[in-house]
Design a protein around this motif. Sequence first.
Motif, PDB file in Angstrom:
ATOM      1  N   ILE A 132      -9.386  -3.482   4.780  1.00  0.00           N
ATOM      2  CA  ILE A 132      -9.632  -2.452   3.760  1.00  0.00           C
ATOM      3  C   ILE A 132      -8.319  -1.976   3.172  1.00  0.00           C
ATOM      4  O   ILE A 132      -8.146  -1.877   1.956  1.00  0.00           O
ATOM      5  N   ARG A 133      -7.350  -1.709   4.035  1.00  0.00           N
ATOM      6  CA  ARG A 133      -6.065  -1.190   3.570  1.00  0.00           C
ATOM      7  C   ARG A 133      -5.253  -2.259   2.823  1.00  0.00           C
ATOM      8  O   ARG A 133      -4.416  -1.933   1.991  1.00  0.00           O
ATOM      9  N   ALA A 134      -5.501  -3.523   3.129  1.00  0.00           N
ATOM     10  CA  ALA A 134      -4.766  -4.609   2.474  1.00  0.00           C
ATOM     11  C   ALA A 134      -5.429  -5.061   1.179  1.00  0.00           C
ATOM     12  O   ALA A 134      -4.885  -5.901   0.459  1.00  0.00           O
ATOM     13  N   ALA A 135      -6.604  -4.501   0.859  1.00  0.00           N
ATOM     14  CA  ALA A 135      -7.341  -4.915  -0.332  1.00  0.00           C
ATOM     15  C   ALA A 135      -6.639  -4.458  -1.607  1.00  0.00           C
ATOM     16  O   ALA A 135      -5.778  -3.576  -1.593  1.00  0.00           O
ATOM     17  N   GLN A 136      -7.052  -5.068  -2.720  1.00  0.00           N
ATOM     18  CA  GLN A 136      -6.517  -4.691  -4.019  1.00  0.00           C
ATOM     19  C   GLN A 136      -7.390  -3.610  -4.641  1.00  0.00           C
ATOM     20  O   GLN A 136      -8.597  -3.540  -4.406  1.00  0.00           O
ATOM     21  N   GLN A 162      -7.937   2.540  -1.036  1.00  0.00           N
ATOM     22  CA  GLN A 162      -7.749   3.981  -0.956  1.00  0.00           C
ATOM     23  C   GLN A 162      -8.934   4.716  -0.335  1.00  0.00           C
ATOM     24  O   GLN A 162      -8.886   5.924  -0.148  1.00  0.00           O
ATOM     25  N   ILE A 163     -10.012   3.993  -0.030  1.00  0.00           N
ATOM     26  CA  ILE A 163     -11.197   4.644   0.528  1.00  0.00           C
ATOM     27  C   ILE A 163     -10.885   5.182   1.921  1.00  0.00           C
ATOM     28  O   ILE A 163     -10.386   4.450   2.771  1.00  0.00           O
ATOM     29  N   PRO A 164     -11.171   6.455   2.188  1.00  0.00           N
ATOM     30  CA  PRO A 164     -10.912   7.005   3.526  1.00  0.00           C
ATOM     31  C   PRO A 164     -11.759   6.307   4.585  1.00  0.00           C
ATOM     32  O   PRO A 164     -12.910   5.943   4.329  1.00  0.00           O
ATOM     33  N   LEU A 185       0.808   4.976   1.307  1.00  0.00           N
ATOM     34  CA  LEU A 185       0.345   5.971   2.269  1.00  0.00           C
ATOM     35  C   LEU A 185      -1.171   6.096   2.192  1.00  0.00           C
ATOM     36  O   LEU A 185      -1.750   5.957   1.112  1.00  0.00           O
ATOM     37  N   THR A 186      -1.803   6.361   3.332  1.00  0.00           N
ATOM     38  CA  THR A 186      -3.234   6.650   3.315  1.00  0.00           C
ATOM     39  C   THR A 186      -3.449   8.061   2.779  1.00  0.00           C
ATOM     40  O   THR A 186      -2.501   8.855   2.639  1.00  0.00           O
ATOM     41  N   ALA A 187      -4.710   8.392   2.492  1.00  0.00           N
ATOM     42  CA  ALA A 187      -5.033   9.727   1.992  1.00  0.00           C
ATOM     43  C   ALA A 187      -4.601  10.798   2.992  1.00  0.00           C
ATOM     44  O   ALA A 187      -4.060  11.846   2.617  1.00  0.00           O
TER      45      ALA A 187
END
Length: 238
Positions: free
Chosen positions: A72-76, A81-83, A162-164
């Motif tokens: 999820i975090r590596a997606a384009q 950005q989805i928590p 950075l994550t949310a």
Amino acid sequence: MSAQLLMIEDDSRLAHMVGEYLGQSGFTVTECATAQAGLTHLQNPPSGTAPELVILDLMLPDMDGLEVCRRIRAAQGDMAQIPVLMLTAKGDPLDRIIGLELGADDYLPKPFEPRELLARIRAILRRRVEGAPVANKLLRFGSLEIDRDARAVTVAGQLCDLTAYQFDLLVALAERAGRVLSRDQIMEAVRGRELEAFDRSIDVHMGRIRAAIEADPKNPKRIVTVRGAGYVFAKQQD
């Protein structure tokens, strides 16, 4: 329109119970029993609108939840950005630490109270919507810029990953530059209410933030550890 949530959980009984409970609070929950089904839903949401938050189980039949979080975090695009709120039945804190390192915004160990899950979901979504209640939306510290409206951080013009949750942690520190904050104070600032804290999770997130904004993360100049007290965001920077 109710907030759309995605729950990736192979325990159908638990997923149904959570879906019903959250539905009573105005959420619409889509259930996926496998990691692949969840990722497919995120990549091509049937409604055309991505969910606002993912509830992700750590133990899935076809893929480790940690790997799902990493993907999820590596997606384009917006998917990255989805928590992500991670559920774990494991008692080993290392699993939670790894999940946070991979970009999860929060975690909740099983078994859990549905009310606490609801509180954590609301806290995460509230942080994304409300923003900081101050007039100056742009914080500048030398080459570091924090744009509250865009929820973006740049160093010398380069966007930081950075994550949310990490963004909110950085803002909480930057708004109180020069003031030493304990881990409890930091978590209170970003949650908006007191919840059971896992202190080490703050350390993990701080390490990730430093990796993104510091020239030398092992010798940080922006976010400084005060032994036995917490962290302080330096007022004077490059």
